[in-house]
Design a protein around this motif. Structure first.
Motif, PDB file in Angstrom:
ATOM      1  N   GLU A   1      48.308  73.517  93.393  1.00 37.08           N
ATOM      2  CA  GLU A   1      48.651  73.871  94.763  1.00 37.08           C
ATOM      3  C   GLU A   1      49.201  75.297  94.753  1.00 37.08           C
ATOM      4  OE1 GLU A   1      48.084  72.174  97.432  1.00 37.08           O
ATOM      5  OE2 GLU A   1      47.553  70.216  96.610  1.00 37.08           O
TER       6      GLU A   1
ATOM      7  N   THR B   1      39.713  79.301  99.119  1.00 37.88           N
ATOM      8  CA  THR B   1      38.290  79.118  98.829  1.00 37.88           C
ATOM      9  C   THR B   1      37.455  80.327  99.220  1.00 37.88           C
ATOM     10  OG1 THR B   1      38.499  76.717  99.073  1.00 37.88           O
ATOM     11  CG2 THR B   1      36.290  77.650  99.257  1.00 37.88           C
TER      12      THR B   1
ATOM     13  N   LYS C   1      35.065  81.274  95.686  1.00 40.80           N
ATOM     14  CA  LYS C   1      34.772  80.159  94.789  1.00 40.80           C
ATOM     15  C   LYS C   1      33.287  79.801  94.866  1.00 40.80           C
ATOM     16  CE  LYS C   1      39.322  77.976  94.941  1.00 40.80           C
ATOM     17  NZ  LYS C   1      40.144  76.947  95.603  1.00 40.80           N
TER      18      LYS C   1
ATOM     19  N   GLN D   1      41.301  81.297  91.743  1.00 42.01           N
ATOM     20  CA  GLN D   1      40.433  80.149  92.002  1.00 42.01           C
ATOM     21  C   GLN D   1      41.050  78.847  91.506  1.00 42.01           C
ATOM     22  OE1 GLN D   1      36.422  80.802  90.605  1.00 42.01           O
ATOM     23  NE2 GLN D   1      36.003  82.356  92.162  1.00 42.01           N
TER      24      GLN D   1
ATOM     25  N   TYR E   1      43.746  77.735  92.484  1.00 45.85           N
ATOM     26  CA  TYR E   1      44.547  77.171  93.568  1.00 45.85           C
ATOM     27  C   TYR E   1      43.694  76.506  94.645  1.00 45.85           C
ATOM     28  CZ  TYR E   1      48.424  79.774  91.579  1.00 45.85           C
ATOM     29  OH  TYR E   1      49.390  80.249  90.718  1.00 45.85           O
ATOM     30  N   LYS E   2      44.136  75.336  95.063  1.00 42.90           N
ATOM     31  CA  LYS E   2      43.515  74.643  96.180  1.00 42.90           C
ATOM     32  C   LYS E   2      43.761  75.421  97.464  1.00 42.90           C
ATOM     33  CE  LYS E   2      44.428  70.160  93.993  1.00 42.90           C
ATOM     34  NZ  LYS E   2      45.182  68.891  94.079  1.00 42.90           N
ATOM     35  N   HIS E   3      42.870  75.251  98.424  1.00 46.01           N
ATOM     36  CA  HIS E   3      42.967  75.849  99.765  1.00 46.01           C
ATOM     37  C   HIS E   3      42.596  77.332  99.800  1.00 46.01           C
ATOM     38  CE1 HIS E   3      45.104  72.121 100.417  1.00 46.01           C
ATOM     39  NE2 HIS E   3      46.138  72.531  99.691  1.00 46.01           N
TER      40      HIS E   3
ATOM     41  N   ASP F   1      40.594  74.711  91.622  1.00 40.74           N
ATOM     42  CA  ASP F   1      41.333  73.733  92.436  1.00 40.74           C
ATOM     43  C   ASP F   1      42.183  72.787  91.593  1.00 40.74           C
ATOM     44  OD1 ASP F   1      40.307  74.794  94.757  1.00 40.74           O
ATOM     45  OD2 ASP F   1      38.668  73.349  94.923  1.00 40.74           O
TER      46      ASP F   1
END
Length: 310
Positions: A70, A47, A52, A41, A43-45, A67
């Motif tokens: 990257e 989801t 999340k 969780q 990490y961005k993108h 988030d």
């Protein structure tokens, strides 16, 4: 006079056990903020595939460690320990209650107990093990670890070959299983940590996992994976060598059918939950709450709040 340690709540358990909802229910009852202890969780993108909290949930209670990186950026348990402890200190300064919630046992152990002092070696055995991993496969090395250090192997995923190699390196360099080093580690206690978990019947938990996978697909999980591909990410990256994403990338490469992808996502998530349970069952600080219906979470949250050290 003994030092009074700051109190924190730690909510743990396998995937799909309701940890997020429980944390939010508790947070509604006391001034608090939530720290996610989930290694994906962050990490961005990622989801839908990491379940999340929803936008509404994120707004209702302040959340941390979601988030913040990257997918190509490295982040490990040591980073989480340092980052998480800084966040806890900040929450405490603002007179709020820190709630740590997640299923990544190593991250939680690092945050609460710290790491044992790991021996360092020249690297010859490690390089040899890495070469063997390439030529013989990860499964062979994992089976080897099971034979020499079953306690350590029980806490690991065979696909996470770096941890397997590290455990074998420690054993072959010292003759001592890495699990023994962990066992002999005496952590410096810096928190009065109150551990809780939700104990579902195994069949019910597996049904919840299967339903979650179906919901992920319905909610657009494959569109999320396509977006990751458009950004140049795929499962060669460590962040995406994760249950759900691995199977989806295989489907995108036409290596498996849609139906097989869904079957594997469910099967591998159940296996992942079983490994999580093995880890947490060895943690004797956890107070397990039996649960057989999602509607019990409100009542359990009330019980936890009344039991918290203040």
């Amino acid at each position: 006079m003994a030092e009074t340690l700051p109190s924190i709540l730690v909510i743990v358990g396998p995937t799909a056990s309701g940890k997020t909802r429980l944390a939010i229910e508790v947070a509604k009852k006391i001034p608090s903020e939530i720290i996610s202890a989930d290694s994906r969780q962050i990490y961005k993108h990622l989801t839908i595939g990491t379940a999340k909290p929803s936008e509404e949930e994120l707004v209702s209670v302040p959340h941390h460690c979601i988030d913040i990186r990257e997918p190509h950026e490295k982040f490990n348990a040591g980073d989480f320990q340092e980052f998480g402890r800084q966040i806890i200190a900040d929450i405490l300064r603002r007179k709020k209650y820190p709630i740590v919630v997640g299923g990544t046992g190593l991250y939680i152990r690092a945050l609460i107990d710290g790491f044992f002092e790991q021996p360092e070696f020249a690297g010859d055995i490690r390089f040899s093990l890495e070469d063997r991993c390439k030529s013989e496969g990860r499964g062979k090395l994992y089976a080897e670890l099971v034979s020499v250090d079953p306690a350590a192997a029980a806490t690991m995923d065979a696909s996470k070959y770096r941890r397997v190699i590290r455990a074998l390196e420690v054993y072959y360099e010292t003759g001592i299983p890495i699990s023994t080093f962990h066992k002999n580690h005496k952590p410096k206690i810096i928190y009065d940590a109150y551990f809780v978990g939700l104990a579902w019947d195994r069949k019910t938990l597996y049904d919840r996992i299967n339903n979650r996978v179906d919901a992920m697909i319905s909610d657009g999980f494959l569109d999320e994976v396509k977006q990751l591909l458009s950004l140049g990410y795929d499962d060669r990256m460590q962040a995406l060598q994760t249950v759900g994403y691995k199977e989806a990338f295989s489907f995108m490469r036409k290596e498996i059918s849609f139906q097989r992808m869904v079957e594997l996502m469910k099967q591998n998530t159940r296996r992942f939950a079983k490994r999580q349970l093995t880890w947490f069952r060895n943690e004797n600080r956890i107070r397990w709450y039996d649960i057989n219906d999602q509607n019990q979470i409100h009542e359990i949250a009330e019980s936890i709040v009344n039991s918290l050290p203040r």
